[in-house]
Motif scaffolding. Structure first.
Motif, PDB file in Angstrom:
ATOM      1  N   VAL A   1       1.317  -1.161   0.021  1.00 41.08           N
ATOM      2  CA  VAL A   1       0.007  -0.130   0.009  1.00 41.08           C
ATOM      3  C   VAL A   1       0.812   1.020   0.069  1.00 41.08           C
ATOM      4  O   VAL A   1       0.705   2.084  -0.876  1.00 41.08           O
ATOM      5  N   ASN A   2       2.022   1.531   0.686  1.00 38.03           N
ATOM      6  CA  ASN A   2       2.908   2.708   0.899  1.00 38.03           C
ATOM      7  C   ASN A   2       3.924   2.554  -0.648  1.00 38.03           C
ATOM      8  O   ASN A   2       3.823   3.590  -1.357  1.00 38.03           O
ATOM      9  N   MET A   3       4.246   1.489  -0.738  1.00 44.68           N
ATOM     10  CA  MET A   3       4.332   1.528  -2.300  1.00 44.68           C
ATOM     11  C   MET A   3       3.102   2.412  -3.403  1.00 44.68           C
ATOM     12  O   MET A   3       3.675   2.855  -4.539  1.00 44.68           O
TER      13      MET A   3
ATOM     14  N   ASN B   1       3.033   5.870  -2.516  1.00 45.39           N
ATOM     15  CA  ASN B   1       4.359   6.859  -2.785  1.00 45.39           C
ATOM     16  C   ASN B   1       4.790   7.199  -4.274  1.00 45.39           C
ATOM     17  O   ASN B   1       5.584   7.928  -4.834  1.00 45.39           O
ATOM     18  N   LEU B   2       4.796   5.395  -5.080  1.00 43.50           N
ATOM     19  CA  LEU B   2       5.140   5.484  -6.454  1.00 43.50           C
ATOM     20  C   LEU B   2       4.430   6.784  -7.080  1.00 43.50           C
ATOM     21  O   LEU B   2       5.436   7.743  -8.011  1.00 43.50           O
ATOM     22  N   PRO B   3       3.436   6.891  -7.521  1.00 40.36           N
ATOM     23  CA  PRO B   3       2.970   7.880  -8.359  1.00 40.36           C
ATOM     24  C   PRO B   3       3.625   9.756  -7.991  1.00 40.36           C
ATOM     25  O   PRO B   3       3.820  10.626  -8.014  1.00 40.36           O
ATOM     26  N   LEU B   4       4.082   9.792  -6.318  1.00 43.19           N
ATOM     27  CA  LEU B   4       3.789  10.686  -5.569  1.00 43.19           C
ATOM     28  C   LEU B   4       6.021  11.182  -5.541  1.00 43.19           C
ATOM     29  O   LEU B   4       5.996  12.408  -6.859  1.00 43.19           O
TER      30      LEU B   4
ATOM     31  N   ASP C   1       1.928  15.539   4.452  1.00 42.61           N
ATOM     32  CA  ASP C   1       3.072  14.931   6.346  1.00 42.61           C
ATOM     33  C   ASP C   1       4.068  13.977   5.592  1.00 42.61           C
ATOM     34  O   ASP C   1       5.205  13.829   6.545  1.00 42.61           O
ATOM     35  N   ARG C   2       4.657  13.404   4.333  1.00 35.89           N
ATOM     36  CA  ARG C   2       5.174  12.058   4.052  1.00 35.89           C
ATOM     37  C   ARG C   2       5.954  13.211   2.868  1.00 35.89           C
ATOM     38  O   ARG C   2       6.849  12.266   2.272  1.00 35.89           O
ATOM     39  N   ILE C   3       6.554  14.561   2.970  1.00 38.10           N
ATOM     40  CA  ILE C   3       7.410  15.177   1.794  1.00 38.10           C
ATOM     41  C   ILE C   3       8.431  15.154   2.089  1.00 38.10           C
ATOM     42  O   ILE C   3       9.046  14.820   0.723  1.00 38.10           O
ATOM     43  N   TYR C   4       9.137  14.857   3.224  1.00 39.78           N
ATOM     44  CA  TYR C   4      10.693  14.349   3.369  1.00 39.78           C
ATOM     45  C   TYR C   4      11.290  12.769   2.903  1.00 39.78           C
ATOM     46  O   TYR C   4      11.670  13.235   2.451  1.00 39.78           O
ATOM     47  N   GLN C   5      10.227  12.050   3.058  1.00 42.04           N
ATOM     48  CA  GLN C   5      10.365  10.777   2.812  1.00 42.04           C
ATOM     49  C   GLN C   5       9.892  10.709   0.880  1.00 42.04           C
ATOM     50  O   GLN C   5      11.000   9.826  -0.044  1.00 42.04           O
ATOM     51  N   ILE C   6       9.702  11.865   0.345  1.00 40.73           N
ATOM     52  CA  ILE C   6       9.337  12.169  -0.919  1.00 40.73           C
ATOM     53  C   ILE C   6      10.279  12.395  -1.661  1.00 40.73           C
ATOM     54  O   ILE C   6      10.835  12.148  -2.733  1.00 40.73           O
TER      55      ILE C   6
ATOM     56  N   SER D   1      11.374   0.996  -3.484  1.00 40.68           N
ATOM     57  CA  SER D   1      10.150   0.918  -2.100  1.00 40.68           C
ATOM     58  C   SER D   1       9.815  -0.083  -0.963  1.00 40.68           C
ATOM     59  O   SER D   1       9.906  -0.212  -0.176  1.00 40.68           O
ATOM     60  N   PHE D   2      10.531  -0.847  -1.964  1.00 42.44           N
ATOM     61  CA  PHE D   2      10.575  -2.322  -0.856  1.00 42.44           C
ATOM     62  C   PHE D   2      11.744  -3.072  -0.086  1.00 42.44           C
ATOM     63  O   PHE D   2      11.994  -4.244  -0.120  1.00 42.44           O
TER      64      PHE D   2
END
Length: 301
Positions: A84-86, A89-92, A183-188, A248-249
């Protein structure tokens, strides 16, 4: 009579260069990975017992896979969270990478410095600095500064962004997705460094004459992007999608469970079964995503 020298066709030369290109990978797989690859398959169907003289194997069939799916309470949940996280985050990551690469490909003063700043999160998220950050050392060092910055921050936070977007007429699902992305901008950002470099290299390889011809025909910048830039870099979109999925994995709750099962509980059979399930899930996702995207990829001859 002298024999005529045989000349290879372009397709044959390309085929030979392709074989030469994959030869290092093939040799590395045969010499380094083939035996562990086979042993992991064997371990997944056996119970491994460590003895004084080595180890022994007891065949138990599909018991390790049954344990992973029906006994272990966390593996399926962590695997679902990773997928789900993948997917979220993938399109972003792809959109952000393409957007930043388009900006950095423009000619402006301080372009090299801007490129270094954009790639800095990748450096900070790797190696020794990542180890320090995992121990919260950096958080303790910059804790007071971050608290002051947060208290003085006057921008638009995700909690304030949600009602603004809802009043604009967006659906709740889209608003939730966008606020979670904030909220996940740094991770992206930290996951987009390599993709930005790939897109940047692709953008710089596009011939300027194509844009000049489009401009003479009266095309706007928007039209030039969708008619020239996007089709020309579509192969790189496929490349970045594959890279992002694999990246991502690379490190998540599933990989931690696999390592704990093997090196803490010494249950190598269950660990091998977890690894193969994880491998098959990633392979299915890659096959589906590449088959969908490759149909829309444009290759320029």
């Amino acid at each position: 009579m002298a024999r005529k020298k045989r000349t290879l066709s372009l397709e044959r030369r390309k085929a030979r260069f392709g074989m030469l290109f994959v030869t290092p990978w093939f040799l590395g797989f045969v010499l380094l990975m083939a035996v562990p690859f086979y042993q992991s398959i064997v371990f997944s169907f056996h119970k491994l017992k460590v003895e004084a003289t080595g180890y022994s194997l007891e065949f138990i069939g599909w018991a390790n896979f049954y344990h992973v799916f029906y006994v272990d309470a966390w593996y399926v949940r962590n695997l679902t969270d990773a997928v789900v996280n993948m997917a979220l985050n993938l399109p972003l990551i792809i959109f952000f990478s393409l957007f930043i690469a388009s900006l950095l490909s423009q000619k402006f003063r301080g372009r090299m410095f801007a490129r270094a700043i954009i790639f800095l999160p990748v450096v900070l998220a790797s190696g020794v600095i990542a180890k320090l950050d995992s121990g919260n050392i950096l958080a303790q060092m910059i804790g007071s500064a971050s608290q002051d910055a947060e208290s003085n921050y006057s921008g638009l936070r995700s909690l304030e962004l949600a009602p603004f977007l809802l009043q604009a007429g967006m659906s709740i699902e889209i608003v939730q997705y966008l606020t979670d992305a904030v909220d996940r901008i740094y991770q992206i950002i930290s996951s987009s460094g390599v993709q930005i470099l790939i897109f940047l290299a692709g953008l710089q390889s596009i011939s300027p004459s194509l844009y000049e011809a489009a401009k003479m025909e009266g095309a706007t910048g928007y039209e030039a992007f969708w008619k020239i830039t996007f089709p020309m870099i579509s192969p790189l979109i496929l490349t970045n999608v594959v890279y992002t999925i694999i990246d991502s994995f690379y490190n998540n709750g599933v990989t931690s469970m696999i390592q704990d099962a093997a090196f803490i509980r010494f249950d190598f059979g269950v660990s091998a079964a977890m690894s193969w399930i994880y491998f098959l899930v990633i392979s299915v996702i890659l096959v589906i995503s590449t088959s969908i995207i490759s149909k829309r990829v444009f290759y320029y001859d």
